[in-house]
Design a protein around this motif. Structure first.
Motif: not given
Length: 189
Positions: A45-56, A110-114, A82-92
């Protein structure tokens, strides 16, 4: 005259739809090298398109990207977090089989700041989800990184990686989480 323009527009839309569907269906992911597995992290999706997620992958940084795109990650078969982070962290959690391809859909919320990140297992029987994933693969080239870029980021984020892994371990004890098993791989046509 007006009805002729309407017919022309409708024919054009139908032809574009057929071309778009055949392009999506023709695009297949690249299989892994021998004795490896591959995971595609696909942001659909294009939601939050300006925010980059980091992957691990466990304690290894594997990349970052913004907007609709994907990261093809080739790795050893076996168990991974595997996990990704932005304003939060989610994993699988994943248990990967050599020679197989797996998809993880990355959702921006949608998050608070990002934008917040959510990692989802792709249900290959769900045509709408698979179509979104394949559409991104057909239209984008995917992101790639040089080894030195990944190592530099890995070193910069060492303490953040460590603290996130501790939080992930705590979450694993407290709640259910998404799992990818060896048989949950994509079948090439």
């Amino acid at each position: 005259m007006k009805s002729l323009n309407s017919v022309t527009i409708i024919i054009g839309i139908v032809l574009l739809s057929i071309l778009n569907i055949s392009t999506i269906q023709a695009q297949e992911p690249t299989p892994p090298s021998e004795n490896k597995a591959v995971v595609y992290f696909v942001r659909t999706s294009t939601g939050g398109a300006l925010i980059g997620f980091k992957y691990f992958d466990d304690n290894s940084y594997i990349g970052k990207f913004k907007g609709r795109n994907y990261l093809r990650y080739e790795c050893e078969p076996g168990k991974h977090t595997f996990w990704a982070t932005s304003e939060n962290t989610d994993f699988i959690e994943a248990d990967l089989k050599a020679g197989e391809i797996y998809f993880v859909e990355v959702k921006a919320q949608m998050g608070l700041a990002a934008a917040r990140v959510k990692l989802l297992n792709v249900d290959y029987g769900k045509a709408s989800q698979l179509k979104k994933v394949k559409k991104v693969l057909a239209k984008k080239e995917g992101v790639t990184f040089e080894a030195n870029e990944l190592l530099e980021q890995q070193e910069k984020m060492a303490s953040k990686i460590s603290s996130n892994l501790e939080r992930i371990a705590e979450k694993k004890q407290k709640k259910e989480f998404t799992i990818i098993t060896q048989d949950m791989h994509y079948m090439l046509k």
